[in-house]
Design a protein around this motif. Sequence first.
Motif, PDB file in Angstrom:
ATOM      1  N   PHE A 247      40.993 -18.304   3.806  1.00 26.75           N
ATOM      2  CA  PHE A 247      41.601 -18.587   5.102  1.00 26.75           C
ATOM      3  C   PHE A 247      40.530 -19.066   6.064  1.00 26.75           C
ATOM      4  O   PHE A 247      39.340 -18.802   5.905  1.00 26.75           O
ATOM      5  N   ASP A 269      45.826 -20.503  12.401  1.00 25.94           N
ATOM      6  CA  ASP A 269      45.374 -20.549  11.006  1.00 25.94           C
ATOM      7  C   ASP A 269      46.149 -21.592  10.203  1.00 25.94           C
ATOM      8  O   ASP A 269      46.237 -21.486   8.982  1.00 25.94           O
ATOM      9  N   ASP A 276      45.589 -20.699   5.912  1.00 19.94           N
ATOM     10  CA  ASP A 276      45.699 -19.323   5.416  1.00 19.94           C
ATOM     11  C   ASP A 276      46.555 -19.389   4.164  1.00 19.94           C
ATOM     12  O   ASP A 276      47.761 -19.155   4.194  1.00 19.94           O
ATOM     13  N   ASN A 280      47.361 -14.125   4.650  1.00 19.98           N
ATOM     14  CA  ASN A 280      46.748 -12.797   4.714  1.00 19.98           C
ATOM     15  C   ASN A 280      46.099 -12.500   6.065  1.00 19.98           C
ATOM     16  O   ASN A 280      45.744 -11.354   6.326  1.00 19.98           O
ATOM     17  N   TYR A 281      45.925 -13.530   6.933  1.00 21.85           N
ATOM     18  CA  TYR A 281      45.298 -13.308   8.241  1.00 21.85           C
ATOM     19  C   TYR A 281      46.378 -13.247   9.312  1.00 21.85           C
ATOM     20  O   TYR A 281      47.260 -14.107   9.379  1.00 21.85           O
ATOM     21  N   TYR A 288      42.612  -9.181   8.804  1.00 21.46           N
ATOM     22  CA  TYR A 288      42.746  -9.844   7.506  1.00 21.46           C
ATOM     23  C   TYR A 288      42.973  -8.781   6.451  1.00 21.46           C
ATOM     24  O   TYR A 288      42.187  -7.829   6.328  1.00 21.46           O
ATOM     25  N   ASP A 363      38.653  -6.419  10.311  1.00 22.03           N
ATOM     26  CA  ASP A 363      38.621  -7.138  11.592  1.00 22.03           C
ATOM     27  C   ASP A 363      37.200  -7.122  12.129  1.00 22.03           C
ATOM     28  O   ASP A 363      36.354  -6.332  11.685  1.00 22.03           O
ATOM     29  N   SER A 395      36.804 -17.054   5.574  1.00 20.59           N
ATOM     30  CA  SER A 395      36.389 -16.230   4.436  1.00 20.59           C
ATOM     31  C   SER A 395      35.468 -17.051   3.546  1.00 20.59           C
ATOM     32  O   SER A 395      35.711 -18.228   3.290  1.00 20.59           O
TER      33      SER A 395
END
Length: 904
Positions: A247, A269, A276, A280-281, A288, A363, A395
């Motif tokens: 993401f 995102d 993403d 997941n975020y 996340y 976070d 990430s």
Amino acid sequence: MIRLLVNNSPVDLTDNFDILITKSIADIKSPESRSSEYTKTVVIPGTRANNKLFGHIFEVEQTIQGTTQFAPDFNPNKKADVVVLLDEVEQLRGFIRLIQINVLDSTQIEYECSLHGKTADLFTNIADLKLNQLDFTEYNHTLSSGNIIDSWATSIYKNGNTQAFSLGEGYVYAMIDKGHPTNIAVWETKQFTPCLYAKTVIDKIFTNSGFSYTNDSYFNSTDFKRLVMPNPSPLSADASVLEGRRFKASRITTSQSLDLNSVLIFQNDSTSGNYDNGNNYNTTTGQYTLPVGGDYAFDLDLLMLYQSTGYAPVVPAEIWLVFGLYVNGVLKDTLTVTPNIGSNTNRQLTLFPFTLLQGSVVDIRLVQVYDDANKYNLTNAQFSLDLLATSNIESNQSAYTFGVGETVNFSMFLNSEVKQSEIFMSFVKMFNLYIEPSQDQPKVLRIVPRDDFYNGSQVDWTKKLDYSQALDIIPMGDLDANPYVFAYKEGKDETNVIYQQNYQTTYGSRTYKIDNDFVKNEKKIDIAFSPTQIKSYNSQKNFVLSQMPNSQDGDLRIMYYSGLVDGVNWRLWNQYAGVGLDYSYRNQLPLTLHYNSITNPTFDILFGMPREIGIGAGYKYANVNLVNKFYYKFLTEITSKNSKLVRAYFRITPNDWLNLSFADAYFFEGQYWRLNKVEDYNPITDGVYLCEFLLAQFVEPATITTKTIGAGTAQGQQGETLGDIYPGGNNPIKPGIKGVNIGLGQGGAGVIQGDNIVQNQNTVDAFSVISSNTTFQAGTDGSGAILCDDFTVTKPDTLYIGNYEMYPSFLSGGSVQTITTTTTATANDYMFLCDTTAGSFQLNLPSPTGLSGKLFVIKKINSAHTLTIATIGTAKIDGVDDHALSGQWSSHIITTNGTDYFII
């Protein structure tokens, strides 16, 4: 009547059809090759039926339909089943290969073909297939510490269900030191190496090719079932799975005002380069959620505006902003940056990889604002900090392998371009396997070591020998290879590279030299596997692991899984999906080395003993290697001065041919012989055929010797079986100058020259020169023994010469000092200048125990008063308790026998 069936259809043959078959078990001068029966070229006429069978392939405009054989046409690129029958007695079963088509005229054609037996059929089936084409997804399972532990002796997963542990079936996790980054006694799930059993790989190759092997074949032996193949490169998820973990999110349009403990929130995102892929975020909470377990890193590109409000730092540049990474609300990592006060600051930060479990919530928060000059933490009222638009987080996980709680995918376990045939032939070469089809089931092969292969019947062929033709006897002095070199493939990891540079050969290779003055051509028998060295650890006895410093060297390897050994203490992170982390204490280690036991070795998969081995004194090692176990009798038979080949003509009937077995012992000329080859047998013609035999000799098995490393087993020792030399210990192999081991003893790091030098495993930097029967006890680091015999070293950092301590306690030298008052001498002293000007005093000599041969020189340097020389304890000086000196310049040299002192 001769009949030839192709794809179960009869083939038209000419009246003068001729077929010559050669059958060979192995070329005696090329022991690494294995042969199958085959024919010389046979000619099949172009009749209407045969042309139809071969799909009218002779017609130029003919287009072959389909990609397999006879589906629907004859395909010259594929094998076609063939059977040769004489009066319905089978003479050959295998496959036919179309070599060429001869167009004799507009109405006459013929097909030139060759026929091959079933063993060749197997190799043809797998000739171009790669290891990476083998699919082992039936063994997919969830990665967890529990499943790793279970694989050692309890259970594995197959087709989604657990099944009881069975040697040779499925997978096992090995402890291999691939540059272990932390305490070697602490292991995480990601540090274990998944391995497939070699039998599982072989069984897959056989099943895919439509073959199998007999129950007594070597692949069913216990030793083979313990062989394992680590994955040559880390197992990796496919691209779609990897993309689902990634993401990138940014601040857009507005800034975010940050207070202490504020979570950094990136609202977008999905647009302008943000994504993403796994959803997941959370752009609202800034959190996340990890889709899988593994090692994660996060890249932060922060554009910030910082100002002080109601606080004036003395040194503005000393303001620090501390950002923290929180996992499930707990601070795990921090990074510190310094802002440009009053103007925009851009900082690129990376929170470095660490292991996270599936489902963890991550976070980023502002943890602290700190004035380092004043050692003061600012409050929210004393600063303002804005996270500006265009700031982003991404990430950057390093966990492209499977993480805790994720399914380990075995679809590409052997991600290698090596051919399946190379792996199969590597096992054939390692264990000197002979291959013969079962008589009634040609696709069922008997595959056993050469010494086990010759267990057939005794057959008398005396009356079959044709004495009217020449009988040739060829002494093995005509052998075309000397020496035979057995070798693993060169390895790319650090330990192998260093070994190869130092010794100009691979670890565990073996050179078998023949006593022959005429043959000088080297023959190399090598395999597709790279060797794996081992290492012992000072932390505890029996903690011995295979070692690969380069974790991604990509080499194919083979190891021996011995099962769990007791008495080794270590810790394992208990990591399960959805469960926290804690340690479990283990007292068993899954031993996976190149030999089966460190206490009583009986099987080693190296061809020969290495020059050095990564274990120290006290461990056992034996010459139970592949050459001694599987080649010794063979090499002795073909290379001894009494060895001989015989080539002669024998009458062979179709029934003889049907029942012909290379495992039988054939008797003629008053001797038993091993059949090696029958050339140009013609089932149509009643005749005699050239056969080749090797004289069968009784050969005792190789002498197997087990010795303790460091006890009469030094590098350089000669006279072991077939030239095997016991290795020097080296723990571990490192570049640069290593220990020199010469003679009949061995130790750890250091210089060892002499006989029967025993050095404790944990002792380092000790040395022995021209000594014998000398033992270095534990804790004697840095000590040396010169010219010692029947002696035990008991102290660290001490030099012994001739069984006597020379340093730091000098026996023939030491300190020189002037004394004016009563003094007690030590073993480090040598000469005393005694000044009695101020009054009489006493010099006390130390206890003579352990000081045999020690000299003390005592000189009185003035005439006043008296110097008394005395002893401590019960020792005497020339039979009395003390001795006096009164005159100026009077002196004594005193020595001891270890009990009393004597004036000389």
